[in-house]
Design a protein around this motif. Structure first.
Motif, PDB file in Angstrom:
ATOM      1  N   ASP A  32       0.855  -1.157   0.137  1.00  0.00           N
ATOM      2  CA  ASP A  32      -0.143   0.135  -0.046  1.00  0.00           C
ATOM      3  C   ASP A  32       1.131   1.349  -0.141  1.00  0.00           C
ATOM      4  OD1 ASP A  32      -2.553  -1.505   0.343  1.00  0.00           O
ATOM      5  OD2 ASP A  32      -1.398  -1.961   2.388  1.00  0.00           O
ATOM      6  N   VAL A  33       0.618   2.205  -0.928  1.00  0.00           N
ATOM      7  CA  VAL A  33       1.388   3.255  -1.162  1.00  0.00           C
ATOM      8  C   VAL A  33       0.634   4.681  -0.953  1.00  0.00           C
ATOM      9  CG1 VAL A  33       2.940   4.414  -2.659  1.00  0.00           C
ATOM     10  CG2 VAL A  33       3.008   2.090  -2.466  1.00  0.00           C
ATOM     11  N   ARG A  34       1.324   5.424  -0.156  1.00  0.00           N
ATOM     12  CA  ARG A  34       0.826   6.913  -0.030  1.00  0.00           C
ATOM     13  C   ARG A  34       2.074   7.858  -0.304  1.00  0.00           C
ATOM     14  NH1 ARG A  34      -3.699   7.211   2.857  1.00  0.00           N
ATOM     15  NH2 ARG A  34      -4.982   5.167   3.549  1.00  0.00           N
ATOM     16  N   ILE A  35       1.600   9.218  -0.137  1.00  0.00           N
ATOM     17  CA  ILE A  35       2.347  10.164  -0.505  1.00  0.00           C
ATOM     18  C   ILE A  35       2.563  11.212   0.555  1.00  0.00           C
ATOM     19  CG2 ILE A  35       0.738  11.544  -1.873  1.00  0.00           C
ATOM     20  CD1 ILE A  35       2.891  12.125  -3.814  1.00  0.00           C
ATOM     21  N   ILE A  63       7.361  12.303  -1.287  1.00  0.00           N
ATOM     22  CA  ILE A  63       7.886  11.012  -1.450  1.00  0.00           C
ATOM     23  C   ILE A  63       7.015   9.915  -1.308  1.00  0.00           C
ATOM     24  CG2 ILE A  63       9.587   9.535  -0.355  1.00  0.00           C
ATOM     25  CD1 ILE A  63      10.889  12.150  -1.736  1.00  0.00           C
ATOM     26  N   LEU A  64       6.835   8.772  -2.080  1.00  0.00           N
ATOM     27  CA  LEU A  64       5.932   7.593  -1.850  1.00  0.00           C
ATOM     28  C   LEU A  64       6.391   6.648  -0.703  1.00  0.00           C
ATOM     29  CD1 LEU A  64       5.721   6.905  -5.662  1.00  0.00           C
ATOM     30  CD2 LEU A  64       4.010   7.975  -3.971  1.00  0.00           C
ATOM     31  N   PHE A  65       5.526   6.328  -0.003  1.00  0.00           N
ATOM     32  CA  PHE A  65       6.039   5.448   1.113  1.00  0.00           C
ATOM     33  C   PHE A  65       4.937   4.474   1.522  1.00  0.00           C
ATOM     34  CE2 PHE A  65       3.186   8.949   2.953  1.00  0.00           C
ATOM     35  CZ  PHE A  65       2.785   8.334   3.807  1.00  0.00           C
ATOM     36  N   LEU A  66       5.230   3.382   2.192  1.00  0.00           N
ATOM     37  CA  LEU A  66       4.358   2.184   2.327  1.00  0.00           C
ATOM     38  C   LEU A  66       3.642   2.202   3.714  1.00  0.00           C
ATOM     39  CD1 LEU A  66       6.220   1.246   0.205  1.00  0.00           C
ATOM     40  CD2 LEU A  66       5.600  -0.995   1.202  1.00  0.00           C
ATOM     41  N   PHE A  67       2.520   2.370   3.661  1.00  0.00           N
ATOM     42  CA  PHE A  67       1.231   2.551   4.549  1.00  0.00           C
ATOM     43  C   PHE A  67      -0.024   2.412   4.384  1.00  0.00           C
ATOM     44  CE2 PHE A  67      -0.126   4.080   8.845  1.00  0.00           C
ATOM     45  CZ  PHE A  67       0.617   3.462   9.846  1.00  0.00           C
ATOM     46  N   HIS A  68      -0.815   1.394   5.013  1.00  0.00           N
ATOM     47  CA  HIS A  68      -2.123   1.104   4.727  1.00  0.00           C
ATOM     48  C   HIS A  68      -3.054   2.235   5.210  1.00  0.00           C
ATOM     49  CE1 HIS A  68      -5.903  -0.678   5.399  1.00  0.00           C
ATOM     50  NE2 HIS A  68      -5.915  -1.325   4.125  1.00  0.00           N
ATOM     51  N   ILE A  98      -2.261   1.953  -4.803  1.00  0.00           N
ATOM     52  CA  ILE A  98      -2.075   3.541  -4.451  1.00  0.00           C
ATOM     53  C   ILE A  98      -3.242   3.978  -3.557  1.00  0.00           C
ATOM     54  CG2 ILE A  98      -1.868   5.953  -5.137  1.00  0.00           C
ATOM     55  CD1 ILE A  98      -0.489   4.916  -7.535  1.00  0.00           C
ATOM     56  N   LYS A  99      -2.968   4.348  -2.395  1.00  0.00           N
ATOM     57  CA  LYS A  99      -4.226   4.503  -1.582  1.00  0.00           C
ATOM     58  C   LYS A  99      -4.911   5.652  -1.970  1.00  0.00           C
ATOM     59  CE  LYS A  99      -4.916   2.007   1.503  1.00  0.00           C
ATOM     60  NZ  LYS A  99      -6.037   0.823   0.982  1.00  0.00           N
ATOM     61  N   ARG A 131      -0.501  16.929  -5.910  1.00  0.00           N
ATOM     62  CA  ARG A 131       0.437  16.433  -5.677  1.00  0.00           C
ATOM     63  C   ARG A 131       0.838  15.164  -6.637  1.00  0.00           C
ATOM     64  NH1 ARG A 131      -0.005  16.972   0.220  1.00  0.00           N
ATOM     65  NH2 ARG A 131       0.616  14.490   0.097  1.00  0.00           N
ATOM     66  N   ILE A 132      -0.040  14.400  -6.678  1.00  0.00           N
ATOM     67  CA  ILE A 132       0.218  12.943  -7.401  1.00  0.00           C
ATOM     68  C   ILE A 132       0.320  13.191  -9.108  1.00  0.00           C
ATOM     69  CG2 ILE A 132      -0.911  10.818  -8.089  1.00  0.00           C
ATOM     70  CD1 ILE A 132      -1.644  10.489  -5.244  1.00  0.00           C
ATOM     71  N   THR A 133      -0.485  14.250  -9.547  1.00  0.00           N
ATOM     72  CA  THR A 133      -0.769  14.383 -10.903  1.00  0.00           C
ATOM     73  C   THR A 133       0.267  15.031 -11.453  1.00  0.00           C
ATOM     74  OG1 THR A 133      -2.252  16.377 -10.483  1.00  0.00           O
ATOM     75  CG2 THR A 133      -3.124  14.037 -10.917  1.00  0.00           C
TER      76      THR A 133
END
Length: 181
Positions: free
Chosen positions: A90-93, A98-103, A168-169, A179-181
């Motif tokens: 599970d990836v968040r921003i 910065i992309l990081f893993l957290f559900h 991607i959560k 921020r993602i686009t």
């Protein structure tokens, strides 16, 4: 990737961890991994094993099992040590992109001190300063990709590859979406 691994090892040495300590932890993980995968192999046909997906890595919410916490480097390393081909993460921003893993959307369930902050409102520095249960930290997507690459490199001697399924959560606010686009 080699430079990343060297930096990681250097940091551990600076923190006083010895190679012996790391080897002991690694041997313990391999033993538990062997026992659990032997059980799986005895119950499942090889075709089915090839399509198992380690959801958030090879983890368990059952504190009685000696498995790593979900979405951590150890959870993915253990999955790939078990010859599990597919892992999901599970990836968040972060606020600094910065992309990081957290559900979860908050740190509450997995943080050591029931931190209630929203993870999407934190910088990567703040995220990596959070101590999770079992003394884990939150990895970046880059760190997991390095881990996957190294696991795949070890597996190249066989016909096995490693795959990472990235979820991607949901990002809630328009600021976060921009921020993602």
């Amino acid at each position: 990737i080699d430079s990343f691994c060297r930096k990681k090892k250097k940091k551990k040495m600076e923190n006083g961890e010895t190679d012996y300590h790391e080897e002991t932890k690694r041997d313990k993980k391999k033993h538990h991994t062997f026992v659990e995968t032997s059980y799986l192999r005895s119950r499942l046909n090889q075709d089915h094993l090839d399509y198992l997906v380690a959801h958030r890595g090879f983890n368990s919410s059952d504190h009685k099992l000696d498995r790593p916490l979900e979405n951590t480097l150890d959870a993915y390393e253990q999955a790939w040590l078990c010859d599990i081909t597919y892992c999901e993460c599970d990836v968040r921003i972060s606020t600094d992109n910065i992309l990081f893993l957290f559900h979860d959307s908050t740190l509450e369930r997995l943080s050591l001190h029931s931190d209630k902050r929203n993870v999407n409102e934190l910088s990567i520095q703040e995220i990596q300063n959070v101590t999770l249960k079992k003394d884990y930290t939150i990895p970046t997507l880059y760190q997991i990709l390095c881990c996957a690459f190294l696991a795949g490199t070890r597996a190249r001697g066989s016909s096995k590859s490693t795959y990472l399924i990235v979820e991607i959560k949901t990002v809630g606010t328009s600021l976060e979406r921009s921020r993602i686009t």
